[in-house]
Write a protein that holds these residues in place. Structure first.
Motif, PDB file in Angstrom:
ATOM      1  N   UNK A  29       0.793  -1.222   0.000  1.00 32.19           N
ATOM      2  CA  UNK A  29       0.000   0.000   0.000  1.00 32.19           C
ATOM      3  C   UNK A  29       0.825   1.273   0.000  1.00 32.19           C
ATOM      4  N   UNK A  30       2.083   1.182   0.436  1.00 30.24           N
ATOM      5  CA  UNK A  30       2.920   2.375   0.471  1.00 30.24           C
ATOM      6  C   UNK A  30       3.264   2.874  -0.931  1.00 30.24           C
ATOM      7  N   UNK A  31       2.821   2.147  -1.947  1.00 30.80           N
ATOM      8  CA  UNK A  31       2.936   2.644  -3.314  1.00 30.80           C
ATOM      9  C   UNK A  31       1.703   3.454  -3.716  1.00 30.80           C
ATOM     10  N   UNK A  32       0.878   3.762  -2.741  1.00 31.39           N
ATOM     11  CA  UNK A  32      -0.237   4.692  -2.943  1.00 31.39           C
ATOM     12  C   UNK A  32      -0.162   5.723  -1.825  1.00 31.39           C
ATOM     13  N   UNK A  33      -0.130   6.995  -2.181  1.00 31.48           N
ATOM     14  CA  UNK A  33       0.046   8.059  -1.194  1.00 31.48           C
ATOM     15  C   UNK A  33      -1.284   8.441  -0.548  1.00 31.48           C
ATOM     16  N   UNK A  66      -0.816  -4.102  -8.464  1.00 32.62           N
ATOM     17  CA  UNK A  66      -1.078  -5.269  -7.622  1.00 32.62           C
ATOM     18  C   UNK A  66      -1.188  -6.565  -8.415  1.00 32.62           C
ATOM     19  N   UNK A  67      -1.618  -6.489  -9.673  1.00 31.16           N
ATOM     20  CA  UNK A  67      -1.741  -7.709 -10.467  1.00 31.16           C
ATOM     21  C   UNK A  67      -0.495  -7.986 -11.307  1.00 31.16           C
ATOM     22  N   UNK A  68       0.528  -7.140 -11.138  1.00 24.08           N
ATOM     23  CA  UNK A  68       1.827  -7.362 -11.782  1.00 24.08           C
ATOM     24  C   UNK A  68       1.731  -7.507 -13.305  1.00 24.08           C
ATOM     25  N   UNK A  69       0.875  -6.702 -13.920  1.00 25.11           N
ATOM     26  CA  UNK A  69       0.778  -6.755 -15.378  1.00 25.11           C
ATOM     27  C   UNK A  69       1.654  -5.699 -16.046  1.00 25.11           C
ATOM     28  N   UNK A  70       2.449  -4.995 -15.225  1.00 23.38           N
ATOM     29  CA  UNK A  70       3.353  -3.991 -15.770  1.00 23.38           C
ATOM     30  C   UNK A  70       2.733  -2.625 -15.937  1.00 23.38           C
ATOM     31  N   UNK A  71       1.455  -2.485 -15.554  1.00 24.53           N
ATOM     32  CA  UNK A  71       0.759  -1.205 -15.665  1.00 24.53           C
ATOM     33  C   UNK A  71       0.159  -0.802 -14.322  1.00 24.53           C
ATOM     34  N   UNK A  72       0.045   0.497 -14.119  1.00 23.28           N
ATOM     35  CA  UNK A  72      -0.575   1.019 -12.904  1.00 23.28           C
ATOM     36  C   UNK A  72      -2.049   0.616 -12.855  1.00 23.28           C
ATOM     37  N   UNK A  73      -2.533   0.272 -11.667  1.00 28.92           N
ATOM     38  CA  UNK A  73      -3.938  -0.104 -11.490  1.00 28.92           C
ATOM     39  C   UNK A  73      -4.820   1.144 -11.429  1.00 28.92           C
ATOM     40  N   UNK A  74      -5.976   1.085 -12.077  1.00 26.83           N
ATOM     41  CA  UNK A  74      -6.936   2.189 -11.993  1.00 26.83           C
ATOM     42  C   UNK A  74      -7.647   2.118 -10.645  1.00 26.83           C
ATOM     43  N   UNK A  89     -14.733   5.063  -0.677  1.00 28.19           N
ATOM     44  CA  UNK A  89     -13.980   3.818  -0.792  1.00 28.19           C
ATOM     45  C   UNK A  89     -13.128   3.864  -2.057  1.00 28.19           C
ATOM     46  N   UNK A  90     -11.820   3.754  -1.885  1.00 23.14           N
ATOM     47  CA  UNK A  90     -10.879   3.757  -3.008  1.00 23.14           C
ATOM     48  C   UNK A  90     -10.489   2.316  -3.306  1.00 23.14           C
ATOM     49  N   UNK A  91     -10.769   1.865  -4.529  1.00 20.41           N
ATOM     50  CA  UNK A  91     -10.610   0.460  -4.884  1.00 20.41           C
ATOM     51  C   UNK A  91      -9.801   0.294  -6.160  1.00 20.41           C
ATOM     52  N   UNK A 184     -13.306  -2.992 -15.111  1.00 22.46           N
ATOM     53  CA  UNK A 184     -12.095  -3.589 -15.670  1.00 22.46           C
ATOM     54  C   UNK A 184     -12.144  -3.567 -17.201  1.00 22.46           C
ATOM     55  N   UNK A 185     -11.073  -3.060 -17.803  1.00 20.01           N
ATOM     56  CA  UNK A 185     -10.908  -2.992 -19.261  1.00 20.01           C
ATOM     57  C   UNK A 185     -11.900  -2.050 -19.935  1.00 20.01           C
ATOM     58  N   UNK A 186     -12.651  -1.288 -19.163  1.00 17.46           N
ATOM     59  CA  UNK A 186     -13.567  -0.284 -19.725  1.00 17.46           C
ATOM     60  C   UNK A 186     -13.230   1.053 -19.080  1.00 17.46           C
ATOM     61  N   UNK A 187     -12.042   1.538 -19.387  1.00 19.88           N
ATOM     62  CA  UNK A 187     -11.510   2.725 -18.731  1.00 19.88           C
ATOM     63  C   UNK A 187     -11.925   3.997 -19.470  1.00 19.88           C
ATOM     64  N   UNK A 188     -11.908   5.132 -18.781  1.00 19.65           N
ATOM     65  CA  UNK A 188     -12.269   6.395 -19.444  1.00 19.65           C
ATOM     66  C   UNK A 188     -11.244   6.773 -20.509  1.00 19.65           C
ATOM     67  N   UNK A 189     -11.677   7.530 -21.491  1.00 19.23           N
ATOM     68  CA  UNK A 189     -10.799   7.897 -22.602  1.00 19.23           C
ATOM     69  C   UNK A 189      -9.610   8.739 -22.151  1.00 19.23           C
ATOM     70  N   UNK A 190      -9.807   9.522 -21.098  1.00 12.36           N
ATOM     71  CA  UNK A 190      -8.742  10.430 -20.658  1.00 12.36           C
ATOM     72  C   UNK A 190      -7.623   9.702 -19.914  1.00 12.36           C
ATOM     73  N   UNK A 191      -7.852   8.434 -19.538  1.00 11.80           N
ATOM     74  CA  UNK A 191      -6.858   7.707 -18.733  1.00 11.80           C
ATOM     75  C   UNK A 191      -6.069   6.718 -19.576  1.00 11.80           C
ATOM     76  N   UNK A 192      -4.765   6.806 -19.465  1.00  7.42           N
ATOM     77  CA  UNK A 192      -3.865   5.850 -20.099  1.00  7.42           C
ATOM     78  C   UNK A 192      -2.936   5.287 -19.025  1.00  7.42           C
ATOM     79  N   UNK A 193      -2.879   3.952 -18.871  1.00  8.85           N
ATOM     80  CA  UNK A 193      -2.009   3.377 -17.837  1.00  8.85           C
ATOM     81  C   UNK A 193      -0.541   3.651 -18.130  1.00  8.85           C
ATOM     82  N   UNK A 194       0.234   3.744 -17.071  1.00  8.70           N
ATOM     83  CA  UNK A 194       1.674   3.940 -17.210  1.00  8.70           C
ATOM     84  C   UNK A 194       2.399   2.886 -16.381  1.00  8.70           C
ATOM     85  N   UNK A 195       3.668   2.758 -16.598  1.00  5.34           N
ATOM     86  CA  UNK A 195       4.439   1.746 -15.886  1.00  5.34           C
ATOM     87  C   UNK A 195       4.830   2.256 -14.501  1.00  5.34           C
TER      88      UNK A 195
END
Length: 263
Positions: A29-33, A66-74, A89-91, A184-195
């Protein structure tokens, strides 16, 4: 000579691996401020805007994978209401059918124009009783002792957050309860995952959020039962006294790797 270079490459690879392990936090969790999340809540005018801000790479709030797919979780936000309290609730979305709660922000209305709040790190991802809150300082003169200059005593005081636009928004008449529509997999257009980046680098970047927010062992608000029955946990995250273990599974459900986050 070939054996020599092979040995050097193996040692070099092991050094990199050990360095990365040492750079990982004890608790995932310390990877989330938490302090950064409160900074964004103070800045936002609505809960929808708050969700956008914590998922904006430029704000240095989220470094979770958290799922180790190489991308930041939304991270989604859902508001759970009980009497004069709101629980945001932040999920994290970690799979098609899996979610993991990251933290909860409890906002309590304590008077006509008074409110207080705290953010609680989820027990699966943070050390026990991980709490952050806004604070202000109050200085007063201590008792004079002889000819010396009087001592200045600085105290941290609890902040009335009623002036925050997002707080007034959720307590306003006609407020429509916010439940994030993102899946999941239906993300907003303005969001792009990063490493994700190295933890030490992330901590340095988000340190600015700790200027007006700090950790505290004191609970000033209550997480109500209405949230506890809705709490999301993922089978990919297991907490122990040694830290947070993230279990990575393949599509067939087989465990392919287990990583324990340690300092």
């Amino acid at each position: 000579m070939r054996n020599y270079f092979t040995t050097v490459l193996i040692v070099f690879g092991m050094s990199i691996s050990l360095g990365q392990e040492k750079d990982a936090p004890e608790f995932a969790g310390e990877n989330f401020s938490l302090e950064g999340a409160l900074t964004m809540l103070k800045k936002a005018s609505t809960i929808e805007e708050f969700e956008q801000l914590i998922n904006d790479e430029r704000n240095d709030i989220n470094n979770l994978d958290l799922n180790n797919d190489g991308n930041i979780d939304y991270i989604t936000v859902e508001d759970v209401i009980e009497k004069d309290s709101h629980v945001l609730v932040l999920t994290a979305l970690v799979g098609e059918n899996e979610k993991q709660d990251i933290a909860t922000i409890v906002i309590e209305k304590t008077g006509n124009e008074e409110a207080r709040l705290q953010i609680f790190g989820d027990e699966d991802l943070y050390a026990e009783n991980t709490i952050a809150e806004p604070f202000e300082t109050n200085e007063k003169m201590g008792a004079e002792k002889g000819p010396a200059m009087p001592e200045i005593i600085t105290n941290r005081i609890v902040v009335n957050v009623w002036t925050w636009p997002s707080v007034r928004f959720v307590f306003a008449p006609g407020y429509q309860v916010w439940i994030s529509p993102i899946r999941w997999a239906a993300y907003p257009r303005w969001w792009k995952p990063w490493r994700p980046i190295r933890h030490s680098l992330f901590i340095g970047r988000c340190h600015v959020h700790k200027v007006y927010f700090h950790r505290t062992p004191t609970r000033r608000v209550v997480v109500h039962k209405s949230y506890k029955t809705r709490r999301h946990t993922s089978t990919t995250v297991v907490k122990s006294k040694r830290g947070t273990t993230v279990i990575h599974k393949g599509r067939a459900g087989k465990v392919r790797a287990v990583h324990t986050r340690r300092r």
